[in-house]
Design a protein around this motif. Sequence first.
Motif, PDB file in Angstrom:
ATOM      1  N   VAL A 117       1.058 -12.645  20.912  1.00  0.00           N
ATOM      2  CA  VAL A 117       1.744 -12.170  19.880  1.00  0.00           C
ATOM      3  C   VAL A 117       3.299 -12.785  19.206  1.00  0.00           C
ATOM      4  CG1 VAL A 117       3.416 -10.020  20.328  1.00  0.00           C
ATOM      5  CG2 VAL A 117       0.994 -10.154  21.088  1.00  0.00           C
ATOM      6  N   ASN A 145       3.876 -14.319  15.053  1.00  0.00           N
ATOM      7  CA  ASN A 145       4.483 -13.565  15.008  1.00  0.00           C
ATOM      8  C   ASN A 145       6.134 -13.537  14.234  1.00  0.00           C
ATOM      9  OD1 ASN A 145       1.792 -11.961  14.372  1.00  0.00           O
ATOM     10  ND2 ASN A 145       2.287 -10.229  16.052  1.00  0.00           N
ATOM     11  N   GLU A 146       6.604 -13.409  15.329  1.00  0.00           N
ATOM     12  CA  GLU A 146       8.691 -13.968  14.638  1.00  0.00           C
ATOM     13  C   GLU A 146       8.113 -14.695  13.971  1.00  0.00           C
ATOM     14  OE1 GLU A 146       9.672 -15.140  18.525  1.00  0.00           O
ATOM     15  OE2 GLU A 146       9.010 -13.505  19.679  1.00  0.00           O
ATOM     16  N   PHE A 203       8.079   8.663   6.659  1.00  0.00           N
ATOM     17  CA  PHE A 203       9.157   9.294   6.565  1.00  0.00           C
ATOM     18  C   PHE A 203      10.734   8.881   6.880  1.00  0.00           C
ATOM     19  CE2 PHE A 203       6.684   9.067   9.836  1.00  0.00           C
ATOM     20  CZ  PHE A 203       7.539   8.178  11.247  1.00  0.00           C
ATOM     21  N   PHE A 248      14.590  -0.505  11.333  1.00  0.00           N
ATOM     22  CA  PHE A 248      13.170  -0.415  12.201  1.00  0.00           C
ATOM     23  C   PHE A 248      12.077  -1.784  12.457  1.00  0.00           C
ATOM     24  CE2 PHE A 248       8.262   0.559  12.863  1.00  0.00           C
ATOM     25  CZ  PHE A 248       8.502   0.815  14.206  1.00  0.00           C
ATOM     26  N   TYR A 249      11.945  -2.448  11.840  1.00  0.00           N
ATOM     27  CA  TYR A 249      11.356  -3.290  11.100  1.00  0.00           C
ATOM     28  C   TYR A 249      11.620  -4.403  11.785  1.00  0.00           C
ATOM     29  CZ  TYR A 249       7.727  -1.051   9.333  1.00  0.00           C
ATOM     30  OH  TYR A 249       5.762  -0.089   9.141  1.00  0.00           O
ATOM     31  N   ARG A 300      14.491  -4.590  14.288  1.00  0.00           N
ATOM     32  CA  ARG A 300      14.717  -3.404  16.071  1.00  0.00           C
ATOM     33  C   ARG A 300      12.948  -4.423  16.140  1.00  0.00           C
ATOM     34  NH1 ARG A 300      17.555   0.341  17.324  1.00  0.00           N
ATOM     35  NH2 ARG A 300      18.638   1.543  16.184  1.00  0.00           N
ATOM     36  N   LEU A 301      11.515  -4.503  15.665  1.00  0.00           N
ATOM     37  CA  LEU A 301      10.818  -4.892  16.367  1.00  0.00           C
ATOM     38  C   LEU A 301      11.114  -6.485  16.509  1.00  0.00           C
ATOM     39  CD1 LEU A 301       7.936  -2.782  14.689  1.00  0.00           C
ATOM     40  CD2 LEU A 301       9.356  -2.084  16.473  1.00  0.00           C
ATOM     41  N   PHE A 302      11.563  -7.011  15.540  1.00  0.00           N
ATOM     42  CA  PHE A 302      12.155  -8.635  16.078  1.00  0.00           C
ATOM     43  C   PHE A 302      12.952  -9.019  16.922  1.00  0.00           C
ATOM     44  CE2 PHE A 302       9.843  -8.208  11.697  1.00  0.00           C
ATOM     45  CZ  PHE A 302       9.079  -9.755  12.322  1.00  0.00           C
ATOM     46  N   ASP A 303      13.540  -7.843  16.713  1.00  0.00           N
ATOM     47  CA  ASP A 303      15.148  -7.567  18.185  1.00  0.00           C
ATOM     48  C   ASP A 303      15.761  -8.691  17.570  1.00  0.00           C
ATOM     49  OD1 ASP A 303      15.579  -6.934  20.954  1.00  0.00           O
ATOM     50  OD2 ASP A 303      15.026  -8.964  21.266  1.00  0.00           O
ATOM     51  N   ARG A 350      10.699  -5.794  25.284  1.00  0.00           N
ATOM     52  CA  ARG A 350      12.321  -5.805  24.450  1.00  0.00           C
ATOM     53  C   ARG A 350      12.877  -4.585  25.501  1.00  0.00           C
ATOM     54  NH1 ARG A 350      11.662  -9.973  26.451  1.00  0.00           N
ATOM     55  NH2 ARG A 350      12.376 -11.856  25.590  1.00  0.00           N
ATOM     56  N   ARG A 399      15.265  -3.435  22.672  1.00  0.00           N
ATOM     57  CA  ARG A 399      15.231  -2.549  21.582  1.00  0.00           C
ATOM     58  C   ARG A 399      13.589  -1.770  21.257  1.00  0.00           C
ATOM     59  NH1 ARG A 399      19.942  -5.185  18.967  1.00  0.00           N
ATOM     60  NH2 ARG A 399      19.018  -7.779  19.886  1.00  0.00           N
ATOM     61  N   ARG A 400      12.725  -2.916  20.962  1.00  0.00           N
ATOM     62  CA  ARG A 400      11.022  -2.657  20.525  1.00  0.00           C
ATOM     63  C   ARG A 400      11.235  -1.369  20.831  1.00  0.00           C
ATOM     64  NH1 ARG A 400      10.321  -8.123  20.560  1.00  0.00           N
ATOM     65  NH2 ARG A 400       9.407  -8.854  22.784  1.00  0.00           N
ATOM     66  N   ALA A 424      13.170   1.575  19.419  1.00  0.00           N
ATOM     67  CA  ALA A 424      13.020   1.085  18.144  1.00  0.00           C
ATOM     68  C   ALA A 424      11.395   2.619  18.086  1.00  0.00           C
ATOM     69  CB  ALA A 424      12.127   0.682  17.329  1.00  0.00           C
ATOM     70  N   LEU A 425      10.459   1.995  18.517  1.00  0.00           N
ATOM     71  CA  LEU A 425       9.619   3.056  18.853  1.00  0.00           C
ATOM     72  C   LEU A 425       9.015   4.054  19.044  1.00  0.00           C
ATOM     73  CD1 LEU A 425       6.725  -0.047  19.700  1.00  0.00           C
ATOM     74  CD2 LEU A 425       6.681   1.082  17.343  1.00  0.00           C
ATOM     75  N   ILE A 466      10.852   5.889  16.672  1.00  0.00           N
ATOM     76  CA  ILE A 466      10.148   6.714  15.485  1.00  0.00           C
ATOM     77  C   ILE A 466       9.003   7.729  15.192  1.00  0.00           C
ATOM     78  CG2 ILE A 466       7.582   6.288  14.416  1.00  0.00           C
ATOM     79  CD1 ILE A 466       9.739   4.591  12.862  1.00  0.00           C
ATOM     80  N   LYS A 475      11.320  10.766  14.996  1.00  0.00           N
ATOM     81  CA  LYS A 475      11.705  11.257  13.772  1.00  0.00           C
ATOM     82  C   LYS A 475      11.245  11.679  13.126  1.00  0.00           C
ATOM     83  CE  LYS A 475      15.786   8.217  12.377  1.00  0.00           C
ATOM     84  NZ  LYS A 475      15.969   7.052  11.500  1.00  0.00           N
ATOM     85  N   GLU A 476       9.500  11.036  13.489  1.00  0.00           N
ATOM     86  CA  GLU A 476       8.662  11.722  13.364  1.00  0.00           C
ATOM     87  C   GLU A 476       7.930  12.938  12.943  1.00  0.00           C
ATOM     88  OE1 GLU A 476       4.701   9.663  13.990  1.00  0.00           O
ATOM     89  OE2 GLU A 476       3.922  10.194  12.359  1.00  0.00           O
ATOM     90  N   ILE A 491       2.848  -3.026  12.862  1.00  0.00           N
ATOM     91  CA  ILE A 491       3.258  -2.691  13.433  1.00  0.00           C
ATOM     92  C   ILE A 491       3.258  -4.024  14.673  1.00  0.00           C
ATOM     93  CG2 ILE A 491       3.741  -1.251  15.592  1.00  0.00           C
ATOM     94  CD1 ILE A 491       4.410   0.829  14.454  1.00  0.00           C
ATOM     95  N   VAL A 492       1.857  -4.034  14.408  1.00  0.00           N
ATOM     96  CA  VAL A 492       1.193  -5.227  15.392  1.00  0.00           C
ATOM     97  C   VAL A 492       1.122  -6.180  15.229  1.00  0.00           C
ATOM     98  CG1 VAL A 492      -0.392  -3.889  17.113  1.00  0.00           C
ATOM     99  CG2 VAL A 492      -1.311  -5.167  14.856  1.00  0.00           C
ATOM    100  N   LYS A 533       4.305  -7.577  13.718  1.00  0.00           N
ATOM    101  CA  LYS A 533       5.434  -8.161  14.024  1.00  0.00           C
ATOM    102  C   LYS A 533       5.779  -8.613  15.995  1.00  0.00           C
ATOM    103  CE  LYS A 533       7.023  -6.373  10.256  1.00  0.00           C
ATOM    104  NZ  LYS A 533       6.406  -6.672   9.634  1.00  0.00           N
ATOM    105  N   PRO A 534       6.362  -8.889  16.251  1.00  0.00           N
ATOM    106  CA  PRO A 534       6.633  -9.500  17.432  1.00  0.00           C
ATOM    107  C   PRO A 534       5.957  -8.240  18.536  1.00  0.00           C
ATOM    108  CG  PRO A 534       8.503 -10.585  16.679  1.00  0.00           C
ATOM    109  CD  PRO A 534       7.425  -9.148  15.427  1.00  0.00           C
ATOM    110  N   VAL A 535       5.040  -7.671  18.517  1.00  0.00           N
ATOM    111  CA  VAL A 535       5.592  -6.625  19.339  1.00  0.00           C
ATOM    112  C   VAL A 535       4.099  -6.142  20.148  1.00  0.00           C
ATOM    113  CG1 VAL A 535       5.045  -3.848  19.304  1.00  0.00           C
ATOM    114  CG2 VAL A 535       6.406  -4.933  17.532  1.00  0.00           C
ATOM    115  N   GLU A 536       4.752  -6.318  21.726  1.00  0.00           N
ATOM    116  CA  GLU A 536       3.609  -6.546  22.534  1.00  0.00           C
ATOM    117  C   GLU A 536       3.290  -5.179  22.464  1.00  0.00           C
ATOM    118  OE1 GLU A 536       2.588  -8.470  24.285  1.00  0.00           O
ATOM    119  OE2 GLU A 536       4.017 -10.038  24.012  1.00  0.00           O
ATOM    120  N   ARG A 564       6.260   5.115  22.617  1.00  0.00           N
ATOM    121  CA  ARG A 564       5.329   6.585  22.064  1.00  0.00           C
ATOM    122  C   ARG A 564       5.502   7.452  23.931  1.00  0.00           C
ATOM    123  NH1 ARG A 564       4.571   7.750  17.437  1.00  0.00           N
ATOM    124  NH2 ARG A 564       3.609   6.158  15.880  1.00  0.00           N
TER     125      ARG A 564
END
Lengths: 323, 639
Positions: free
Chosen positions: A79, A82-83, A97, A106-107, A109-112, B115, B117-118, B121-122, B125, B128-129, B200-201, B203-206, B214
């Motif tokens: 993983v 991906n950074e 949406f 959002f994305y 945040r996924l990169f922290d 993390r 923050r991740r 964020a999820l 989402i 919001k959805e 999403i995956v 990105k550096p998301v576990e 979720r």
Amino acid sequence: MANDVIVETRNLTKIYRDFWGRQKKVALRALNLEIYRGEIFGLLGPNGSGKTTTIKLLLGLLFPNEGEALVFGEPATQVKKNERIGYLPEESYLYRFLNAEETLDFYGRLFDLPADQRRQRAQKLIDMVGLSQDKRRILKEYSKGMRQRIGLAQALINDPDLVILDEPTSGLDPIGTRWMKDLILDLRKEGKTVIMCSHRLEDVQDVCDRIAILNEGELQELGKVDVLLEDANRVEMRASGLRLNDELRRDLDEVLQRYGGKLEFIGHPTTTLEDLFLRIVKESKEHPGRRYLPPKEGEDKKTDDGEKPIGSPFAKEGADAEG
Amino acid sequence: MFAVLVIEREPLTWAQLPGMVQLWIEGTGVYAMAGLVLVVLFRALRPANAPLCSAPIWKATLFLGSVSLLLLAAAGVLYAADSTSENRSWVFRSGCIGAITAVLLPILENLFSLRWRRIWALAIISFKEAIRRKVLWVFSALALVFLFASWYLPYTPQYQLRSYVNTVYRAMTPLLIVVAGLLAAFSIPADLRHQTMHTIVTKPVERFEIVLGRCLGYILLMTLVQFVITAFSLVYVARGVDPAAAEESYKARVPVFGELTVERAKSVGREWGYRKYITAETGNRAFWVFHELPDFSKRNSVRCEFEFDIFRTTKGVQGRGIYCTFVFETPRWNSKRLNDYNIDREWLSANLSAREADVRAQSERERWFPETLQRRLRLIQTIQAFRAQTEKRETSDRDQLALANALADEYGRYELRSKEVRDYHTLFIDAPGRLFAKKGDETSDRPPLFVIVRCESPTQYLGVAEHDLYLLADERSFEVNFFKGAIGLWLRICLVITVAIALSTYLTGVISFLVTMMLYLAGLTANFIQSVAEGTIQGGGPLESALRLAKQVNPLVPLDQTPTTRLFLGVDEVFRFVMRLFLNVIPDVERHDLTNYVANGFDIPVGQLVVDNVMPLVGYLIGWMVVGFYLLKSREIAA
Ligand SMILES: Nc1ncnc2c1ncn2[C@@H]1O[C@H](COP(=O)(O)OP(=O)(O)OP(=O)(O)O)[C@@H](O)[C@H]1O
Ligand SMILES: [Mg+2]
């Protein structure tokens, strides 16, 4: 610099199987590739040849059946890699949406990334992809090209070292295509490595340093674009300041025969449709309010000036050194 | 007035926690082992796979897993050799702990990469959805309930609050549960189908962050929804309930329960054995032992509420109950003083006005024993002090209470005769507060209070259960309790969301939703299934019953110990173990139903919420989280 290997695949093989493990399709067979830092690498091939599969393997979206894919020297399933990667999927698979700003946030945040950095980068990228006007609209309302643009912005949010683009020009108009190509070249200037796949050959030809051609999951050709395309048996020349006539043709033929060559073609070049399109749009911006008028009845559609393209009433003013 | 707390199962207490943890380890350990074996097999069969964790951790997992497997096998061998051996349970337990640790190792390693923050964020989402897709409009269906339900609800004050509370909870529960299940079950499958998951995956998301995000998102969303709905319901209940009903149950009693013993219980062949019956026969009595009491010593009176069942053998007087004697005894009470107690009691009752008593005492000075005189002067003093203290509160039974307090102060006993008891009505006695006075002479090893109930009416039966009588420690706000009751539903929502998400990491949305709902429904009948599985039914397990049938042995007669019977009984125990394991998958949904407490006006103790509700749920959901982790981690997102 050029010899830093960013991506390496060894004997990479992917076989799609169903739930019971029965073989459905060999999508990629024993692929060996090395992609170096700072180059633009193109994957080419007809539909279903395994381009997207290769990219998904590099991203860890798929797991190889045999062989391995290394990105930054680590297995593609890690993983952490991906950074440093930005990925633009074949279609921009984003949440419809959300609006452009929220998407980038959002994305980010996924990169922290911390909040101020996210805001700053999002702002910059939205400007860069030309969506400042529409940044508060949700993606559901976007056209295909706009989605492609926000998809690209999303891929660059982490300032990646390696950018992977699957069909970056699909859905873009010629201006967008040109813009995308320029952008890819800019990325290279910044020292980033780009992998792109496409079956629009002219795009690949314009930007790629090296290409690989796949067919039926097998690597058919690999090398530098200019070397691959060079036709060592032919010579092309271009001249300006004169019009073609029989005398000239004869003289040239004579000279060529003296060197053992043979004149195959001589004539006036035509410009590409792309160039025409770009010029028209540019002129329309310079002269707002102008529009195409159908030719008057009885008037011959062909203009007397053979070089001028058909159907462009304001082409006369713009007929300068183009082409 | 209808406030009895019928509890079919005693809530867990802190003291039972170690036992529960042990059960959890044994139940979960076997699953962990089975899961680990499956994972290893699966990975061996499929070459296309990603590592679940770093190589050293995976080695540790495999090593620990093999050791645990050996331990479990050893436990099985030990069991086959000698089913009574103590060693086997020890070996078995270590095997279980080993297996659980082995399974958790990759997750623990992964935790370092998570993390906040991740995950957040999820979560946002998901939130919001649901809002932008206007999912929450479903809840306007509840408006119908609020609008029209009151047409069908009874007006009778004693039932009104109960039916109001039950109605709003019953309307809320299925709607919230189904919506939570739908949202959760379809989220990850939709991400996979629309391929938003790809973005999403990459990105550096576990992967585990996706599961956690979720879960968190939907739990947050449903919490908000539930909070609003609960607040609306509360307003609805508060406004709809008639003042008489509110007077009785619009509160949250804090009861102190004792332990019930019934001496020489009678069988009346009635009901499901929840209550035991006593009659007017001598020695036939019910008594509650209170092992722990809050500090009542500052109070004038302590209310004791009760509600018994009456089983009539003769008609009795129409509209009348039967008569009972209630005796409260503290450790200060000495049964040798019963005579003195009775005489003093008579004498005081006859001279209720204290001044009068004082005069009488002066005049009888010479005729009484000195200690009697001393005692009565003390009693009179206490009465006067009590009156002085309660001067302003002019209640009709102030004199009675003063008398009872004086006697309680002196003797540590309170007796009330001929109290009328009616069928299924909550009645009360105000026990004198001085009963609980600290005098420094009580022997500490005796329980602080006994309450003894005798039936006075001959030929009538009085039915009692442990929770039928309690001391009222406090009365708290109904509103707060209403929200506490909602926590039960909230926990169910969390359960449904987590299970649905864990399942949907592998299954499609529809299937995940259906399986979740089936588990939930099975959970509603878990108590029944459990009693079948735990062998509390007569005649033993399947093989034993078959044997009894073949040999025509009555279920109550013990079987003779032949090798065959031993084998059969052994197999039955294995069968029960397998059944128990199977039951572990079913959520204990019923546990989280707290409506009874709220509807009947009993406070839900916070400690009970934690031990009996939150902790079992956490224990259950850990398993599903692990399932979610392994499934999503070993999944090819783009396949
Ligand atoms: N999930 C899948 N299951 C089964 N087969 C698949 C799957 N994905 C792709 N394939 C097959 O693998 C082969 C390669 O597909 P891939 O998507 O890599 O092609 P491509 O080169 O990207 O084509 P295009 O130019 O159309 O995008 C195709 O034959 C396709 O049918
Ligand atoms: Mg493709």
